[in-house]
Design an enzyme around this catalytic site. Structure first.
Site, PDB file in Angstrom:
ATOM      1  N   GLY A   1      60.940  50.815  90.836  1.00  0.00           N
ATOM      2  CA  GLY A   1      59.880  49.684  90.831  1.00  0.00           C
ATOM      3  C   GLY A   1      58.547  50.052  90.775  1.00  0.00           C
ATOM      4  N   GLY A   2      58.087  51.350  90.579  1.00  0.00           N
ATOM      5  CA  GLY A   2      56.696  51.696  90.656  1.00  0.00           C
ATOM      6  C   GLY A   2      55.991  51.019  89.731  1.00  0.00           C
ATOM      7  CE  LYS A   3      55.944  53.384  83.790  1.00  0.00           C
ATOM      8  NZ  LYS A   3      56.913  54.553  84.792  1.00  0.00           N
TER       9      LYS A   3
ATOM     10  CG  ASP B   1      59.227  53.551  82.209  1.00  0.00           C
ATOM     11  OD1 ASP B   1      59.105  54.616  81.235  1.00  0.00           O
ATOM     12  OD2 ASP B   1      58.921  53.935  83.277  1.00  0.00           O
TER      13      ASP B   1
ATOM     14  CG  ASP C   1      67.450  50.585  86.227  1.00  0.00           C
ATOM     15  OD1 ASP C   1      66.484  51.273  85.927  1.00  0.00           O
ATOM     16  OD2 ASP C   1      68.420  51.455  86.462  1.00  0.00           O
TER      17      ASP C   1
ATOM     18  CB  CYS D   1      64.083  50.745  82.377  1.00  0.00           C
ATOM     19  SG  CYS D   1      64.665  50.400  80.378  1.00  0.00           S
ATOM     20  CB  ALA D   2      62.720  47.662  87.356  1.00  0.00           C
TER      21      ALA D   2
ATOM     22  CB  CYS E   1      57.786  60.126  81.388  1.00  0.00           C
ATOM     23  SG  CYS E   1      59.114  60.007  81.733  1.00  0.00           S
TER      24      CYS E   1
END
Length: 396
Positions: free
Chosen positions: A214-216, A282, A234, A210-211, A335
């Site tokens: 693309g932060g992670k 994520d 994604d 679940c990019a 989150c």
């Protein structure tokens, strides 16, 4: 703009944000930006003051108000200097009537608070709406945290995050040339902890299921020194399209992006089945851990929306687990501080997945608290976004 006109503009923007919250429309930041584009006569000071009014009201009001005016009246009660600006002047709001209704104050509706993980006590709830700092992550492909200390000496190291550097809220770090050069990314400490907890290593095959933007994914590339093959997936084309230019800026050259069709994910990932050493899930969630940044999310969550998130999370856990190689690891993260999205979701997965086990000891000392088979991070305890994560190992 006159001070009274700024109040009236804030009321109109709050009306739009409340309507979008009820109907699942655009996020508050997008609504605010569009409102300012429509009011090009508003100067930078006007925009700053109006934004303060809008978000000040959102943070005070527990759920979507009946009107933007009711929300602004609540803010005026908390900031009495605003009340005289309801003066009926041109472009300003009408005078305040006796016994005019206000929006209810509080963290959130009691039914929503009742869903929180038991670790989130009353003493922590104020921290969930405080303004968040700006957290940076040094990109190891190009820099180290010491470089950020030189660039932003007003900041401080983030405990337990070897690449993390914390700055005051709304610092204009992304305007620095070093950001354009890919020296650092903006990434909350919780997200940095989660990315590190994946325990990715050079030479591995890794899937970020679940990019999003693309932060992670970029954090994983940084941790592996750009020496791992990463598949970033994604179902949201607009978000996934943000990743290639970000990866180019960061010097992350071994990331492949793949747009997935909802409902067809297993077929579109068949070539990766049982081959990934690490899989990051994520999952989409309520966002209840990010209220410091997006306080209007409290206004959006309904039982039906939560049920959809829960179903998506269970589905993505199953898809992700199918990609993990024997003895490999899956990191599940949301989150959220809602127990059903965190500890309960992982418990359900483990109950229906024989041979899978939950890891321990993958967070820095003093970061997070054990929550069932995973860990919970909260703004009050950890100084970062609320986050649940669990690292799971597949059977050999």
């Amino acid at each position: 703009m006159t001070p009274a006109a700024r109040i009236q503009t804030a009321i109109e923007i709050l009306d739009a944000i409340a309507a979008a919250a009820r109907e699942g429309g655009a996020p508050a930041d997008a609504i605010f930006a569009e409102a300012m584009r429509a009011r090009r006569y508003a100067g930078s000071k006007d925009r700053r003051v109006i934004r303060g009014h809008v978000y000040g009201a959102i943070r005070l009001v527990r759920s979507a108000p009946v009107s933007g005016r009711a929300a602004m009246l609540t803010l005026a009660d908390a900031q009495p200097e605003l009340a005289p600006l309801f003066d009926g002047s041109p472009y300003g709001p009408a005078p305040i009537a006796a016994d005019e209704p206000r929006a209810e104050t509080g963290l959130a509706a009691e039914a929503l608070i009742g869903l929180f993980d038991p670790l989130v006590g009353e003493d922590e709830r104020d921290a969930m709406l405080t303004r968040a700092p700006l957290d940076l992550r040094a990109n190891r492909i190009k820099a180290r945290r010491d470089d950020l200390a030189d660039l932003f000496p007003e900041g401080e190291a983030i405990p337990g995050a070897p690449d993390g550097w914390r700055l005051p809220p709304e610092t204009a770090a992304v305007q620095h040339r070093a950001y354009t050069d890919g020296v650092f990314e903006v990434q909350d400490a919780a997200s940095q902890y989660a990315s590190a907890a994946l325990d990715a290593a050079p030479g591995q095959a890794i899937v970020d299921l679940c990019a999003g933007g693309g932060g992670k994914t970029l954090a994983i590339a940084s941790f592996t020194g750009n020496d791992a093959d990463i598949l970033a997936c994604d179902t949201n084309r607009a978000r996934l399209q943000q990743l290639p230019p970000r990866a180019e800026r960061a010097g992350a050259t071994r990331i492949e992006t793949r747009l997935l069709n909802p409902g067809q994910e297993p077929a579109m990932l068949a070539g990766w089945r049982g081959k990934a050493a690490r899989v990051f899930v994520d999952a989409p969630c309520s966002g209840s851990g990010t209220w410091r940044r997006s306080p209007e999310l409290r206004w959006r969550l309904t039982p039906a929306r939560l049920d959809r998130h829960l179903a998506d999370q269970a589905k993505l856990l199953a898809i992700g687990a199918d990609l993990v190689a024997p003895g490999g690891k899956l990191l599940y993260a949301v989150c959220s501080v809602i127990a059903r999205e965190g500890r309960a979701q992982v418990d359900d997965f483990l109950n229906r997945s024989p041979g899978w086990t939950a890891d321990a000891g993958y967070l820095p000392e003093s970061v997070g608290r054990r929550a069932g088979a995973g860990f919970l991070l909260t703004p009050g305890h950890d100084g970062c976004d609320g986050f649940f994560l669990a690292r799971l190992t597949s059977p050999c």
